[in-house]
Design an enzyme around this catalytic site. Structure first.
Site, mmCIF file in Angstrom:
data_model
loop_
_atom_site.group_PDB
_atom_site.id
_atom_site.type_symbol
_atom_site.label_atom_id
_atom_site.label_comp_id
_atom_site.label_asym_id
_atom_site.label_seq_id
_atom_site.Cartn_x
_atom_site.Cartn_y
_atom_site.Cartn_z
ATOM 1 N N ARG A 1 0.815 -1.225 0.000
ATOM 2 C CA ARG A 1 0.000 0.000 0.000
ATOM 3 C C ARG A 1 0.846 1.272 0.000
ATOM 4 N NH1 ARG A 1 -5.492 -0.247 1.431
ATOM 5 N NH2 ARG A 1 -6.268 -2.293 0.918
ATOM 6 N N ARG B 1 -3.417 6.719 1.028
ATOM 7 C CA ARG B 1 -3.942 7.900 1.721
ATOM 8 C C ARG B 1 -2.991 8.599 2.669
ATOM 9 N NH1 ARG B 1 -9.298 4.795 3.383
ATOM 10 N NH2 ARG B 1 -7.601 3.314 3.621
ATOM 11 N N ARG C 1 -6.565 11.967 -5.894
ATOM 12 C CA ARG C 1 -7.890 11.348 -5.794
ATOM 13 C C ARG C 1 -8.983 12.417 -5.907
ATOM 14 N NH1 ARG C 1 -9.493 8.371 -0.350
ATOM 15 N NH2 ARG C 1 -9.562 10.548 0.219
ATOM 16 N N ASP D 1 -6.791 -2.456 -7.391
ATOM 17 C CA ASP D 1 -7.351 -3.084 -6.193
ATOM 18 C C ASP D 1 -7.627 -4.551 -6.476
ATOM 19 O OD1 ASP D 1 -8.335 -2.096 -3.419
ATOM 20 O OD2 ASP D 1 -9.769 -3.617 -4.046
ATOM 21 N N TYR E 1 -15.180 -11.260 0.244
ATOM 22 C CA TYR E 1 -15.846 -9.986 -0.083
ATOM 23 C C TYR E 1 -17.113 -10.212 -0.908
ATOM 24 C CZ TYR E 1 -11.818 -7.490 1.746
ATOM 25 O OH TYR E 1 -10.847 -7.002 2.587
HETATM 26 O O1 CP3 Z 1 -0.038 -1.386 -2.591
HETATM 27 C C1 CP3 Z 1 -0.343 -0.465 -3.361
HETATM 28 O O2 CP3 Z 1 0.059 0.720 -3.204
HETATM 29 C C2 CP3 Z 1 -1.138 -0.809 -4.601
HETATM 30 C C3 CP3 Z 1 -2.540 -0.618 -4.515
HETATM 31 C C4 CP3 Z 1 -3.447 -1.509 -3.684
HETATM 32 C C5 CP3 Z 1 -4.682 -1.033 -3.181
HETATM 33 N N1 CP3 Z 1 -5.357 -2.081 -2.642
HETATM 34 C C6 CP3 Z 1 -5.141 0.358 -3.275
HETATM 35 C C7 CP3 Z 1 -6.240 0.810 -2.409
HETATM 36 C C8 CP3 Z 1 -3.366 -2.869 -3.358
HETATM 37 C C9 CP3 Z 1 -2.227 -3.850 -3.600
HETATM 38 C C10 CP3 Z 1 -4.594 -3.216 -2.707
HETATM 39 C C11 CP3 Z 1 -4.908 -4.591 -2.249
HETATM 40 C C12 CP3 Z 1 -6.129 -4.820 -1.472
HETATM 41 N N2 CP3 Z 1 -7.362 -4.219 -1.598
HETATM 42 C C13 CP3 Z 1 -6.247 -5.826 -0.483
HETATM 43 C C14 CP3 Z 1 -5.177 -6.810 -0.104
HETATM 44 C C15 CP3 Z 1 -4.095 -6.215 0.719
HETATM 45 C C16 CP3 Z 1 -4.507 -5.839 2.114
HETATM 46 O O3 CP3 Z 1 -4.336 -4.660 2.445
HETATM 47 O O4 CP3 Z 1 -4.913 -6.731 2.849
HETATM 48 C C17 CP3 Z 1 -7.556 -5.770 0.029
HETATM 49 C C18 CP3 Z 1 -8.130 -6.637 1.131
HETATM 50 C C19 CP3 Z 1 -8.253 -4.764 -0.690
HETATM 51 C C20 CP3 Z 1 -9.690 -4.385 -0.549
HETATM 52 C C21 CP3 Z 1 -9.864 -2.966 -0.193
HETATM 53 N N3 CP3 Z 1 -9.605 -1.898 -1.031
HETATM 54 C C22 CP3 Z 1 -10.310 -2.435 1.039
HETATM 55 C C23 CP3 Z 1 -10.674 -3.274 2.248
HETATM 56 C C24 CP3 Z 1 -10.320 -1.041 0.905
HETATM 57 C C25 CP3 Z 1 -10.837 -0.022 1.879
HETATM 58 C C26 CP3 Z 1 -10.129 0.067 3.141
HETATM 59 C C27 CP3 Z 1 -8.682 0.428 3.017
HETATM 60 O O5 CP3 Z 1 -7.835 -0.278 3.590
HETATM 61 O O6 CP3 Z 1 -8.373 1.434 2.388
HETATM 62 C C28 CP3 Z 1 -9.832 -0.737 -0.380
HETATM 63 C C29 CP3 Z 1 -9.615 0.616 -0.947
HETATM 64 C C30 CP3 Z 1 -8.228 0.963 -1.378
HETATM 65 N N4 CP3 Z 1 -7.433 0.175 -2.138
HETATM 66 C C31 CP3 Z 1 -7.557 2.190 -1.132
HETATM 67 C C32 CP3 Z 1 -6.322 2.110 -1.782
HETATM 68 C C33 CP3 Z 1 -5.250 3.164 -1.867
HETATM 69 C C34 CP3 Z 1 -8.110 3.370 -0.365
HETATM 70 C C35 CP3 Z 1 -9.106 4.063 -1.204
HETATM 71 C C36 CP3 Z 1 -9.158 5.526 -0.904
HETATM 72 O O7 CP3 Z 1 -9.948 5.911 -0.040
HETATM 73 O O8 CP3 Z 1 -8.428 6.276 -1.564
#
Ligand code: CP3
Length: 354
Positions: A27, A31, A40, A77, A154
């Site tokens: 990640r 944010r 964003r 994602d 999910y």
């Molecule tokens: O690593 C990186 O920088 C690449 C981008 C990336 C995102 N999500 C961007 C994202 C990666 C590799 C993921 C994987 C992901 N997404 C997982 C597996 C890894 C982990 O953290 O366990 C999971 C379970 C998700 C599902 C998901 N996407 C959730 C639960 C959420 C909301 C809560 C949260 O943790 O932010 C997202 C949204 C998301 N995916 C954001 C980002 C930057 C935040 C969105 C925002 O508000 O800008």
């Protein structure tokens, strides 16, 4: 293709000698970075960032502009796959991901299509090739997907969950239905990751965020089995180089041996497992990626540096480690603390490679 200027990440994954321990952060684009929040706002929403190759590229590059990282990760994602299966992904502020349709019955499972990346997820492969072009060989690009089990949680729950009650009820009541769903997901993930590799991803990671909520037997049957199917189906060489595969199951400390036996190249390790112990168990088979507790980044730069030193010492001398957090970086982390973390790895690790 442009020559790779920094390949220590790919080398460490294959346990080849490196000058220092490579580092990236799960990640890393997100944010906690003010420039991410600005992008964003300009794009409109998180999904608008993902679906527009120029925005996805812009935010992928942001952490690389700030820090001496050794890899970039595609901005996207894991939930793009269920979205492409017509479940209608949306994000509500502060509530995480949600789906308009949920998968609860045998008929719901049978109605699920297998994803065809070329027609359904071309925005992802377009982002991959745009990012590769922009990177211009600076560092390798990581592609990724969720594991079938984690995606299923999910899709069945309709979003994030604390107790996984619907998906576990399906698994225990109708195991054959659950298997049919996981098989469709595995075929979709193989197509998706191979398309990312063909578009330019130089390593791939499978995120099994929720494998650790399964019982010992259920993990093998409902999560690992499908990651094995994926490892077997992936393109392992492209552009004249091996494409390493990293398996990351959060909470999998007791399953490292069976994960290493899948034929993957590396395992992601969370902070509940001692890295030295993990290396003694599986280090002759696979590289290890991890494993600092992301919450250490809330502590002072001095304390962060101490923790880095102790993790490096725990892994010990020689290649085969990729430094990372044990899970994604939290949104409230001060970017200066992330900097202290990365710089500590850069400064303290060369002594382990002499
Ligand atoms: O690593 C990186 O920088 C690449 C981008 C990336 C995102 N999500 C961007 C994202 C990666 C590799 C993921 C994987 C992901 N997404 C997982 C597996 C890894 C982990 O953290 O366990 C999971 C379970 C998700 C599902 C998901 N996407 C959730 C639960 C959420 C909301 C809560 C949260 O943790 O932010 C997202 C949204 C998301 N995916 C954001 C980002 C930057 C935040 C969105 C925002 O508000 O800008």
């Amino acid at each position: 293709m442009t020559e790779l200027k920094n390949d220590r990440f790919l080398k460490a994954l294959l346990r080849e000698p490196v000058d220092r321990t490579p580092i990236w952060m799960m990640r890393q684009a997100g944010r906690y970075l003010p420039e991410y929040r600005a992008s964003r706002a300009t794009a409109g929403s998180f999904m608008d960032l993902c679906m527009n190759a120029d925005f996805a590229c812009e935010v992928t590059m942001q952490p690389l502009e700030r820090y001496p990282l050794d890899a970039a990760i595609l901005f996207s994602d894991i939930l793009t796959i269920p979205d492409a299966m017509d479940l209608g992904l949306y994000f509500e502020t502060g509530e995480g991901p949600k789906f308009k349709k949920v998968v609860r019955t045998e008929a719901d499972v049978d109605a699920l299509p297998i994803v065809n990346t070329a027609s359904d997820l071309s925005y992802v492969t377009k982002a991959v090739s745009t990012i590769r072009h922009e990177l211009n060989g600076r560092v390798p690009l990581i592609g990724f997907s969720g594991s079938p089990w984690t995606l299923a949680t999910y899709m069945v729950e309709g979003g994030s969950s604390k107790d996984f009650r619907h998906v576990k009820a399906m698994m225990y009541n109708q195991p054959e239905v659950m298997h049919r769903m996981l098989d469709k997901l595995a075929l979709s993930v193989i197509d998706y990751l191979n398309a990312q590799i063909m578009a330019g991803a130089q390593a791939v990671q499978i995120f099994d965020t929720w494998g650790g909520v399964l019982s010992h037997a259920a993990y093998q049957e409902f999560s690992l089995k499908y990651m094995q199917q994926i490892v077997d189906g992936l393109i392992r060489e492209h552009e004249g180089r091996r494409v390493p595969v990293i398996l990351f199951t959060k909470g999998a400390g007791q399953w490292l041996e069976s994960m290493a036996n899948t034929g993957c190249d590396a395992l992601g390790i969370d902070w509940t497992t001692d890295l030295g112990n993990a290396r003694a168990r599986v280090g002759s088979k696979v590289a290890l990626q991890g494993n600092m507790d992301p919450s250490v980044l809330y502590a002072s730069p001095k304390r962060i540096r101490e923790e880095v030193a102790s993790i490096l010492a725990s892994y010990g001398h020689g290649t085969g480690q990729v430094f990372n957090l044990g899970h994604g970086i939290h949104q409230f982390v001060d970017p200066e603390h992330a900097k202290a973390f990365i710089e500590a790895v850069v400064e303290l690790s060369p002594q382990y490679h002499k």
